[in-house]
Design an enzyme around this catalytic site. Structure first.
Site: not given
Lengths: 719, 509
Positions: A48, A373, A403, A433, A562, A590
């Protein structure tokens, strides 16, 4: 009209992100977590932080290099921010290594898991590593000396390197600096013979034998170092992009790829340190002296290599895959009623089934899907290809701009095209997205559309450790909207209105504002008004100010966030009706949930969008309602369970700190654990006598290195 | 089931549209628009930009894919009249055919007006009620406005004005930077055009009217707030005035922001508002209804009717419009109506001989109504005058080809026949020539039955007795003149049908 945009009302997003990473670090320190999971959490804090530096700090440094001084909503200029980040980052590194050295390594020792140094090795082990060096490593090493005749060698981002001080035999004055890159084709963690769970790090082997590379020289000092550079990613995608776009032209090439952070082992001499820092153009602040092995991401490899310690991991659990899916067509099930999915507690397989059945069903005419993804061995891709070969019209939007994943995405796009799918790439300047799959089916009553909409990607691997939600529906209006979204993504005009779905750019922001205005009106009329939202990050200043306005009007607001939260709680008259929780647990929270009490008739929505400026302005995102009472009640209940969590929840305080719940007098509730148990119960209910062979729906980690699980991926990323 | 799905595509000046529709229920399963502006330079350069053809073919290729997404096999492409007026329209048509396999079927101006009014009548349930009072339907296109008038529950007339926001903006574009007050010049230009147009409108009841407006971009942006899925919204004249005053002197920046239009469309806002304002004055509007249907919606209805899924009948509009035209040219109504009656009677009785369609019957009806308009110029060789008048006139609801047919039928209703002068025929397809010949043959003998213009024959009955067609005429007068003329006119009938028509008189008490 109150001013809700005061600087004092906002937390800087970078610092809020640092706080998030501290919360992840807390999980590594939490004695209630299984040991190896704690080690994993520590590894995650490293990846991270690295990503944060290559992207966020890099953006800020670029702004600084052109003397951009405009403050962020919290009133901090880019240089203020970098200074504050640096301070927090140094503190974090200290805490990471304290955790490693004082807690985790000793505890692992107690369990017979040993990370050895060269001096600890038995003679058998020493012989093994010597052979390993001579046979495998030696040919792959390229020493580079630094002298005045050539420039300092280029040290690539995130590579591990060993700095050496060498002198010519017989002439101690002829000292040289040399560097050797640790080749990244070899595993960092080397499993040693002569006992279970004995490991050594590759750099320690190289350091021990590196002398053989320098004939006629004596090695005086060896120590590892690593640089994190500005990766010069498409900064336009980031939240600061509008600023960066302005200054991009002024940025000179030399500003690109600059070193953001230099880490050196504690053992490195001051002389070497200074020399390296100078050669790499690093200031004092960006130099990190590390008390232990560099780059803690090796820990996740180490944990994976550990054998015989299942008890030190989270117990495996089984996702719920209702028996009825095996018997009935998924289309019939969806036609009966909408289905709400709560991943990973509910198995992701129905989504794969959905595409598979569509590929084979003779009445299916077309499949349309967004892929963002994609996992390395995606069954969804396989079935989409099969569908095309079965004569279905298959349109796939592949977002190639995801990304760090561009290459993978381009690969799948090509593959899909080869299989006969029609691949579209979305819109210029807008990342796609939204997660949407649409199946057009010819039925007796006419054309019917079936959809799955989700808060997370169609990635069967991440679906195992991201908590997401999805909706299967055959709602006519939503179907028309979904078709329109695909048309829009193919470059056709946006329809004049959407029936039930809300689309960003613009649409979702407008919608959230409208709903908040409604709640404000309700509250002002003296009736109860409640807003509940769950997202990954909240950073958009406009939405935050609208939430303040709602709080001021008396709307009760519960937020589960989060990661980044730029909103502050407890400001008198501004945010005293807002509570912010953050859940960090074994699974990556998520899902995005938006609930409005709507004057007594609650409405609940799911979305792919966070309340971040980039998501609301520069992404194609989707927000969809849960309309059928059964599923909207369930979603409300899910939120409620998470809100009541007392184990993994931290509560944002007025002083910007996050504090774990005071558990005195309240029942223990770990919401993720609760959902896992509920899934297990459902499984048992479906299969009263579980047979030993029915492991088909157990999570089997089939992860290639590409899909390395990272349950707490850097928050700025696009998941 | 899915066979009822039909793909309708339409190329307009500013965009290309697709609708996939269930013709039985008229429900659209998909509606897609691509903002390819083929007509960017249409009104000042009079050509279609070749560069936009590539974009158009991409959009159409995508449409075909969407059509396949629904397993639709029947689809068709229409093109707007405005585009068809481009000098290079034929080349563009061919280029698109080569690239996409789709051939543009050009609409006529009057067809577009007609299609829109059909769309409004079907999609706007209140319309039937509204038109009890004087009502205008204004279809605002890029380069023209179709104006239809309704009163007392039925269609009265329609006409089109060659003025639209894109046309105005393009024609006067150069002025914007050179004249001090562009808005004023625009207003003068528009009102001068409208004034002239208004002088020739049929007289209507002098009372406030209702206006139903349909429009193309930026129309939909201007009235965005009013657009919902209900389709039609009411707007008061005061509301419009307020909007007009707000926008008329505003900066482009303001307009772009407020109405969410881009740079290319912002220049159209002022011309459009001025035009609407003038039209509202012309029509003496008291309330305004905003609709969002387009000619494409009319095409949907037309196809549904054509394929027998729907029973809507808008032919009365076509007939009424034809009568309007006949009245404008002082055609004698009694003769006109009787000839029409005889023509249709003959058509119906002679079905075994001609095998023509319902649409052909309508053409015959229109031709019977308008065939004598040329007498307004000069009764001598009036059929020649009828021909060119009809060619130059809008005939509501008819294609250009059909208009050409009617002009030709009118030309041959009298002295000349196609057998003697085939010059006009060379332009027509064999199929069309046959239809024209058959209908001319029928109209000629129907006309002969009232050659004296005294309506001596009140009724006829027709029977086919090979090799003759017996036409029994009920009359209490002698029919010497009619007999004589009839025998001359019958020659052509014999040539076309191979049977000889003969008159038998039967007296009436």
């Amino acid at each position: 009209m109150m001013n809700y945009q005061k600087e004092a009302y906002y937390t800087n997003r970078e610092l809020s992100w640092m706080d998030f990473n501290y919360r992840v670090l807390d999980e590594a320190r939490d004695k209630e977590n299984p040991l190896l999971e704690r080690v994993r959490f520590l590894s995650i804090t490293q990846s991270n932080l690295d990503e944060f530096f290559t992207v966020r700090v890099a953006s800020l440094r670029k702004l600084m290099s052109v003397n951009y001084n405009k403050p962020d909503p919290a009133g901090l200029t880019p240089s203020d921010q970098v200074a504050a980040i640096t301070e927090k980052a140094h503190e974090m590194v200290k805490r990471q290594y304290n955790t490693l050295n004082r807690s985790l390594l000793p505890l692992m020792e107690q369990h017979g898991i040993h990370l050895l140094s060269i001096d600890d090795l038995t003679s058998e082990q020493y012989a093994f590593v010597k052979n390993y060096f001579d046979d495998e490593l030696y040919p792959a090493l390229t020493p580079m000396a630094d002298d005045s005749s050539r420039p300092f060698p280029f040290i690539a981002n995130n590579t591990l390197n060993i700095a050496l001080r060498i002198y010519k035999n017989g002439n101690k004055k002829d000292r040289k600096f040399a560097t050797v890159q640790v080749p990244d084709v070899f595993p960092r963690v080397v499993v040693l013979p002569g006992g279970d769970n004995q490991f050594i790090l590759i750099e320690d082997i190289i350091k021990a034998f590196v002398g053989s590379l320098f004939i006629d020289y004596t090695v005086k000092e060896t120590s590892a170092y690593r640089v994190i550079r500005d990766l010069d990613l498409d900064v336009a995608e980031e939240d600061t992009s509008d600023l960066l776009k302005e200054v991009q032209k002024q940025l000179k090439m030399r500003e690109r790829g600059k070193v953001m952070r230099l880490e050196v082992e504690k053992s490195m001499s001051k002389h070497q340190r200074t020399r390296l820092a100078k050669a790499l153009g690093v200031t004092e602040n960006s130099l990190y002296i590390i008390n232990g092995p560099l780059n803690l991401t090796f820990l996740s490899k180490l944990v994976k290599a550990v054998s015989g310690h299942d008890d030190l991991n989270y117990p495996k659990y089984q996702a719920y895959y209702p028996a009825v899916y095996r018997e009935r067509s998924i289309f019939d099930l969806i036609k009966d009623h909408d289905i709400l999915m709560q991943y990973p507690y509910d198995d992701f397989k129905p989504v794969v089934d959905f595409i598979q059945e569509a590929a084979e069903d003779k009445n299916v005419l077309a499949i349309k899907m967004t892929l963002y993804r994609v996992s390395a061995d995606s069954p969804i891709i396989k079935y989409l290809g099969q569908a095309a070969q079965n004569g279905k019209q298959v349109t796939v939007l592949v977002e190639v701009k995801a990304r760090f994943d561009e290459e993978n995405n381009v690969h799948w796009a090509k593959k899909l095209e080869e299989m006969g799918c029609h691949v579209i790439y979305g819109l210029i300047g807008l990342k796609t997205h939204c997660k949407l799959a649409l199946v057009v089916r010819r039925e007796n009553e006419g054309i019917k559309r079936y959809m799955h909409m989700g808060t997370g990607n169609y990635n069967d691997v991440t679906a195992h450790f991201y908590t997401d939600m999805g909706l299967f529906t055959a709602d006519t209006d939503m179907g028309i909207d979904a078709s329109n979204i695909f048309n829009m993504l193919s470059g056709y005009s946006e329809p004049p209105y959407f029936h039930k779905l809300h689309i960003s750019p613009d649409g979702i922001r407008d919608f959230i504002n409208e709903k908040l205005d409604d709640e404000i009106a309700t509250a002002k009329a003296g009736r109860p008004a409640v807003v509940k939202m769950k997202m990954n990050s909240l950073s958009d200043p406009q939405i935050i100010s609208k939430l303040y306005e709602a709080s001021h009007a008396g709307v009760k607001i519960q937020l589960i966030i989060r990661g980044i939260c730029c909103l502050k709680t407890g400001i008198k008259g501004v945010s005293d009706n807002i509570e912010v929780h953050s859940i960090i647990g074994r699974l990556l929270e998520h899902s995005r949930i938006y609930y409005f009490s709507n004057d007594g008739e609650p409405q609940i929505y799911l979305s792919s969008a966070d309340m971040m400026t980039r998501n609301l302005n520069r992404r194609v995102e989707l927000l969809f309602p849960l309309l059928q009472p059964e599923i909207s009640d369930r979603a409300i209940h899910i939120f409620e369970t998470m809100w009541q969590d007392t184990v993994k929840t931290r509560v944002l305080q007025a002083d910007d700190s996050y504090v774990k719940c005071d558990r005195r007098g309240v029942a223990m509730l770990d919401s993720q654990d609760r959902f896992i148990h509920q899934a297990a119960k459902n499984v048992t209910a479906d299969h009263p006598t579980p047979t030993a062979t029915s492991t088909a729906h157990q999570f089997i980690p089939m992860m290639s290195p590409k899909n390395e699980p990272n349950p707490l991926h850097h928050d700025g990323g696009d998941q | 089931m899915a066979a009822k799905l039909f793909g309708i595509m339409m190329i307009n000046v500013q965009n290309i549209e697709l609708s996939i529709v269930n013709l039985k229920t008229l429900r659209q399963v998909e509606r897609v628009r691509s903002d390819v502006a083929l007509g960017e330079d249409l009104y000042d350069e009079h050509t279609i930009d070749y560069d936009s053809v590539e974009q158009a073919s991409q959009a159409l290729t995508g449409f075909i894919q969407i059509i396949h997404d629904y397993g639709v096999t029947d689809y068709h492409l229409w093109g707007s009249w405005s585009l068809s007026t481009a000098n290079n329209a034929d080349y563009i048509q061919d280029q698109l055919l080569v690239r996409t396999g789709l051939k543009i079927d050009w609409l006529s101006n009057s067809q577009e007006t007609y299609l829109r009014s059909a769309a409004v009548a079907v999609n706007f349930p209140k319309f039937k009620q509204i038109i009890q009072e004087p009502t205008y339907l204004l279809g605002i296109n890029s380069g023209s406005v179709g104006i239809s008038h309704y009163d007392q529950g039925s269609f009265a007339f329609s006409r089109s004005l060659r003025l639209g926001p894109v046309r105005i903006a393009e024609v006067l574009e150069d002025l914007q930077s050179t004249v001090p007050n562009y808005v004023e010049v625009l207003d003068d230009y528009i009102s001068s055009q409208i004034a002239d147009f208004g002088r020739f409108l049929p007289t209507t009841r002098q009372q406030p009217s209702q206006v139903v407006m349909l429009g193309v971009a930026p129309f939909s942006n201007l009235f965005q707030q009013s657009q919902t899925d209900a389709g039609v919204q009411e707007l008061s004249v005061t509301d419009f005035r307020a909007m007009y005053n707000d926008a008329i002197n505003a900066s482009d920046q303001y307009l772009m922001e407020k109405y969410d239009v881009d740079e290319t469309d912002v220049r159209l806002i002022i011309p459009e508002l001025l035009l609407i304002s003038e039209l509202l004055q012309l029509t003496n509007a008291k309330s305004i209804w905003l609709g969002n249907v387009t000619a494409l919606d009319g095409l949907i209805i037309q196809e549904a009717v054509k394929l027998g899924y729907k029973k809507y009948n808008f032919n009365n509009q076509i007939v009424t419009a034809a009568k309007n035209l006949a009245n404008r040219y002082n055609v004698e109504p009694k003769h006109r109506d009787l000839v029409t009656k005889f023509s249709l009677h003959l058509f119906d009785q002679l079905k075994p001989l001609h095998h023509l369609t319902k649409r052909d019957r309508l053409l015959l009806q229109v031709a019977a109504i308008v065939h004598d308009v040329g007498s307004y110029i000069d009764p001598h060789q009036h059929y020649m005058h009828s021909d060119y008048i009809l060619r130059a006139t809008e005939l509501t609801g008819l294609t250009d080809e059909e208009k050409q047919s009617i002009a030709t039928i009118s030309r041959y209703h009298s002295a000349q026949t196609p057998s003697k002068d085939i010059k006009h025929f060379e332009h027509m397809s064999l199929e069309q020539r046959l239809v024209v010949s058959k209908l001319s043959a029928i109209l000629r003998i129907a006309d002969a039955l009232d050659d004296g213009r005294q309506q001596k024959i009140s009724k006829i009955s027709v029977s086919i007795k090979n090799p003759k067609v017996i036409i029994t005429c009920y009359s209490h007068d002698d029919l010497f003149l009619e007999n004589w003329v009839f025998s001359q006119k019958a020659e052509f009938f014999k040539e076309v049908f191979g049977l000889t028509p003969v008159i038998k008189r039967r007296g009436v008490r």
